[in-house]
Scaffold this motif. Sequence first.
Motif, PDB file in Angstrom:
ATOM      1  N   GLU A 201       0.815  -1.115  -0.005  1.00  0.00           N
ATOM      2  CA  GLU A 201       0.046   0.005  -0.095  1.00  0.00           C
ATOM      3  C   GLU A 201       0.912   1.337   0.031  1.00  0.00           C
ATOM      4  O   GLU A 201       0.581   2.260  -0.719  1.00  0.00           O
ATOM      5  CB  GLU A 201      -0.935  -0.034   1.257  1.00  0.00           C
ATOM      6  CG  GLU A 201      -2.186  -0.784   1.105  1.00  0.00           C
ATOM      7  CD  GLU A 201      -1.528  -2.336   1.379  1.00  0.00           C
ATOM      8  OE1 GLU A 201      -0.362  -2.529   2.082  1.00  0.00           O
ATOM      9  OE2 GLU A 201      -2.511  -3.365   1.224  1.00  0.00           O
TER      10      GLU A 201
ATOM     11  N   GLU B 215       0.874   4.193  -2.986  1.00  0.00           N
ATOM     12  CA  GLU B 215       0.842   5.535  -2.828  1.00  0.00           C
ATOM     13  C   GLU B 215       2.000   6.313  -3.394  1.00  0.00           C
ATOM     14  O   GLU B 215       1.741   7.535  -3.830  1.00  0.00           O
ATOM     15  CB  GLU B 215       0.634   5.906  -1.260  1.00  0.00           C
ATOM     16  CG  GLU B 215      -0.535   5.606  -0.763  1.00  0.00           C
ATOM     17  CD  GLU B 215      -0.981   6.186   0.493  1.00  0.00           C
ATOM     18  OE1 GLU B 215      -2.081   7.480   0.436  1.00  0.00           O
ATOM     19  OE2 GLU B 215      -0.585   6.022   1.523  1.00  0.00           O
TER      20      GLU B 215
ATOM     21  N   PRO C 110     -13.129  -0.265   1.340  1.00  0.00           N
ATOM     22  CA  PRO C 110     -11.776   0.388   2.257  1.00  0.00           C
ATOM     23  C   PRO C 110     -10.963   0.872   1.222  1.00  0.00           C
ATOM     24  O   PRO C 110     -10.498   0.044   0.482  1.00  0.00           O
ATOM     25  CB  PRO C 110     -11.377  -0.727   2.980  1.00  0.00           C
ATOM     26  CG  PRO C 110     -11.811  -1.942   2.281  1.00  0.00           C
ATOM     27  CD  PRO C 110     -13.042  -1.770   1.340  1.00  0.00           C
TER      28      PRO C 110
ATOM     29  N   VAL D 155      -7.531   3.538   0.612  1.00  0.00           N
ATOM     30  CA  VAL D 155      -6.420   4.058   1.519  1.00  0.00           C
ATOM     31  C   VAL D 155      -6.283   5.558   0.887  1.00  0.00           C
ATOM     32  O   VAL D 155      -6.099   5.641  -0.154  1.00  0.00           O
ATOM     33  CB  VAL D 155      -5.136   3.148   1.195  1.00  0.00           C
ATOM     34  CG1 VAL D 155      -3.931   4.072   1.835  1.00  0.00           C
ATOM     35  CG2 VAL D 155      -5.567   1.877   1.649  1.00  0.00           C
TER      36      VAL D 155
ATOM     37  N   ASP E 283      -3.510   8.748   2.368  1.00  0.00           N
ATOM     38  CA  ASP E 283      -2.631   9.332   3.424  1.00  0.00           C
ATOM     39  C   ASP E 283      -2.058   8.120   4.414  1.00  0.00           C
ATOM     40  O   ASP E 283      -2.214   8.374   5.605  1.00  0.00           O
ATOM     41  CB  ASP E 283      -3.113  10.498   3.917  1.00  0.00           C
ATOM     42  CG  ASP E 283      -3.411  11.576   3.047  1.00  0.00           C
ATOM     43  OD1 ASP E 283      -2.569  11.735   2.000  1.00  0.00           O
ATOM     44  OD2 ASP E 283      -4.584  12.414   3.243  1.00  0.00           O
ATOM     45  N   GLY E 284      -2.134   7.035   3.807  1.00  0.00           N
ATOM     46  CA  GLY E 284      -1.857   5.644   4.633  1.00  0.00           C
ATOM     47  C   GLY E 284      -2.581   5.270   5.566  1.00  0.00           C
ATOM     48  O   GLY E 284      -2.413   4.240   6.286  1.00  0.00           O
ATOM     49  N   ARG E 285      -3.977   5.791   5.547  1.00  0.00           N
ATOM     50  CA  ARG E 285      -5.019   5.193   6.210  1.00  0.00           C
ATOM     51  C   ARG E 285      -6.228   4.421   5.359  1.00  0.00           C
ATOM     52  O   ARG E 285      -6.413   5.067   4.482  1.00  0.00           O
ATOM     53  CB  ARG E 285      -5.574   6.194   7.379  1.00  0.00           C
ATOM     54  CG  ARG E 285      -4.600   6.565   8.337  1.00  0.00           C
ATOM     55  CD  ARG E 285      -5.218   7.952   9.200  1.00  0.00           C
ATOM     56  NE  ARG E 285      -6.589   7.261   9.632  1.00  0.00           N
ATOM     57  CZ  ARG E 285      -7.571   8.018   9.930  1.00  0.00           C
ATOM     58  NH1 ARG E 285      -7.404   9.403   9.809  1.00  0.00           N
ATOM     59  NH2 ARG E 285      -8.697   7.603  10.337  1.00  0.00           N
ATOM     60  N   SER E 286      -6.716   3.412   5.870  1.00  0.00           N
ATOM     61  CA  SER E 286      -8.001   2.876   5.292  1.00  0.00           C
ATOM     62  C   SER E 286      -9.189   3.579   5.655  1.00  0.00           C
ATOM     63  O   SER E 286      -9.327   3.442   6.838  1.00  0.00           O
ATOM     64  CB  SER E 286      -8.013   1.441   5.389  1.00  0.00           C
ATOM     65  OG  SER E 286      -8.981   0.819   4.705  1.00  0.00           O
ATOM     66  N   HIS E 287      -9.888   4.102   4.799  1.00  0.00           N
ATOM     67  CA  HIS E 287     -11.206   4.557   4.952  1.00  0.00           C
ATOM     68  C   HIS E 287     -12.563   3.810   4.657  1.00  0.00           C
ATOM     69  O   HIS E 287     -12.527   3.654   3.266  1.00  0.00           O
ATOM     70  CB  HIS E 287     -11.256   6.040   4.445  1.00  0.00           C
ATOM     71  CG  HIS E 287     -10.290   7.057   4.929  1.00  0.00           C
ATOM     72  ND1 HIS E 287     -10.440   7.897   5.925  1.00  0.00           N
ATOM     73  CD2 HIS E 287      -9.068   7.209   4.672  1.00  0.00           C
ATOM     74  CE1 HIS E 287      -9.549   8.502   6.396  1.00  0.00           C
ATOM     75  NE2 HIS E 287      -8.347   8.142   5.684  1.00  0.00           N
TER      76      HIS E 287
ATOM     77  N   SER F 287     -11.283  12.439  -1.950  1.00  0.00           N
ATOM     78  CA  SER F 287     -10.564  12.166  -0.641  1.00  0.00           C
ATOM     79  C   SER F 287     -11.314  12.563   0.515  1.00  0.00           C
ATOM     80  O   SER F 287     -12.206  13.345   0.237  1.00  0.00           O
ATOM     81  CB  SER F 287      -9.225  12.488  -0.605  1.00  0.00           C
ATOM     82  OG  SER F 287      -9.368  14.046  -0.186  1.00  0.00           O
TER      83      SER F 287
END
Length: 677
Positions: A406, A410, A618, A620, A622-626, A658
């Motif tokens: 991941e 990015e 899910p 990703v 900025d390094g986070r899964s939303h 985003s």
Amino acid sequence: MRYRVSMDIGGTFTDIVVHDTETGVLRASKADTTPGDLTEGVLAAIAQLDVPAAEIASFVHGTTQGLNALLERRGARVLLVTTEGMRDVYTIARGNRTRMFDLHYRKPTPLVAADDTLEVGGRMRHDGIELRPLDEASVRAAARNARDGGYDSIAVCLLFAYANEAHELAVERILREELGDDVVIVLSHRVAREWREYERTSSTVLEAYTGPVVRRYLERIEDRFVREGITSGVQVMQSSGGIVGAGYAAEHPLQTLLSGPVGGTAGGAALMSMLGRDDAICIDMGGTSFDASLVLDGRPDISSDGTADGFPVLMPLVNLHTIGAGGGSVAYAEAGALRVGPRSAGAQPGPACYGRGGTEPTVTDANAVLGRVDPDWFAGGRMSLDVSAAHDAVGLLAAGFGMEAEAMAEGILDIANAKMAQAIRTLTVEHGREPADFALVAFGGAGPMHAEAIARELGVTEVLIPEFPGAFSAWGMLGSDVRRDLSAQHYVHQNELDRRELAASVQRLIESAGDELGAQRVPAERRRFEQAVDMRYEGQDYTLTVLLDDAAEPARDDFIERVAERFGRQHNARYGHSTPEAPVEFVSVRVTGFGVNPFGHLTGERHEAAASVARSAPIVFDGRSHPTPVLRRDALPIGQTIAGPVLVVEETTTTVVSPRASIRREAAGHLVLELNA
């Protein structure tokens, strides 16, 4: 015959838009590009939308056959014939360095070697008066060399032919007598009737080099259309943003050099007109390349000259900046660093997630790893993506850097987005324009996926995603006018200007443009003309093109004062200063003839709907899964703002929003993506 069809043939996909003139319905779709024979992809796209061949009323498309032949150096073998004493003009070129601080800079290798350049006797003066008659014996000797050397085409560029073409016409006649019709002959006065010997020679050579490839392609597609029962004929988009028939394009193939990408700029200008807006940055990201262009004051940013792969071209063309950055751009390690593009996986084998045998990680694979595409409804459900294959490809590259898949994905997107933002800066910042003052119009199969990130790089706060974004260039072509651009030298100082003579020169070009529009079957009531003059301050080397109010303006008593003031405003806008007290010079006259499209740029049907969630996934950022809702574009309620993160899917593209942005569907049909802090 009820259907109007337009098509943009890209490196990975062939995009199609169809207008049903009886119902008014517009439809768009995609088909795989077939590099071995592009006509197969064209016909597959037509069949995909169930358009009966016999009911196609018009067909217009963009082709990059000439540009690809130039970029891949697979054009014709050219013999250059020039005036005695001028043999080295093309080889020497200009002395300037286009990249001042690049220690490894080299001029582009000429398309014609010095050994393939022949001189013929005879000489014209700068004003077109003959100094020495043409030496016909030297022309016949050149013909023998052409026959013995096995050349595919001959570029004829004689000194001052723009002022008097008699010698070039005589050379053509003699070459035809000696060689017949087997060899393509290109005369400089038909390609660029303007001064600057190197640039005119370069333009002539480019047409001779790419022309045979373009002609073969157009002949092949027309022949195939006839066999398939399509009788509408073929029209082609020009680099200037207008369309012409295939017959004219075959005779003037250089005009099609940027044929494919300019449809998007034409569409961008139409969108700005619909919205009552003036300035836009247009970005077209496909599978292979990224094209950036501008709309200024509601019109495509068109220049009277430009460059193609480092070679100057004297012809009107949309100012495009193209780089190798698309969904198929391959990511790889080089010298311990991560690189993305310009090499592309293309249509075959394509990205790893296509499941066609590709194993190298691409930009599309990176988006798949981050969840930014719907794997079950890609390209309108015609393709299912293999996300595990994308993970394998990106993961293998990531392992070499000691990273997770991941994080590598990015990183791939960050590099690709930075490259695309820099391409836009060459058209904006480097010309004194602030990107934040523009709206960003994003289209192409991958454009809306990357639009928000690119806008953040540039400080742009508003992104517009038009209808049919994945086929927007084809939509732009569908509504474009027939266009013919003509020019003539008219060099005179303001103190020596004969206003009636200048007006007569404009009128002659209007009559010629009218004749050419008539040859394109444009009726008189649909013809429109624009006039302009190329001007400069006394002592300057280069010019600005200044529009005239009408054809009669040069004959008016206050003409010089009015046009000089207009020129000063343009000079100040372009260079940041002007000198109102300085005298001006007139260099050229230009006339553009338009055959107005009776349909214009149409929009599709829109329906009020509730925002139904197709699914949640899910994604990703900025390094986070939303957890992110995946919405169908046609189900978005009109006028309602939806906060990110959101994934908006449709048949021709995907829009990524985003957590730091929101999106709204306007009644006019486009989406507005607004960036938060």
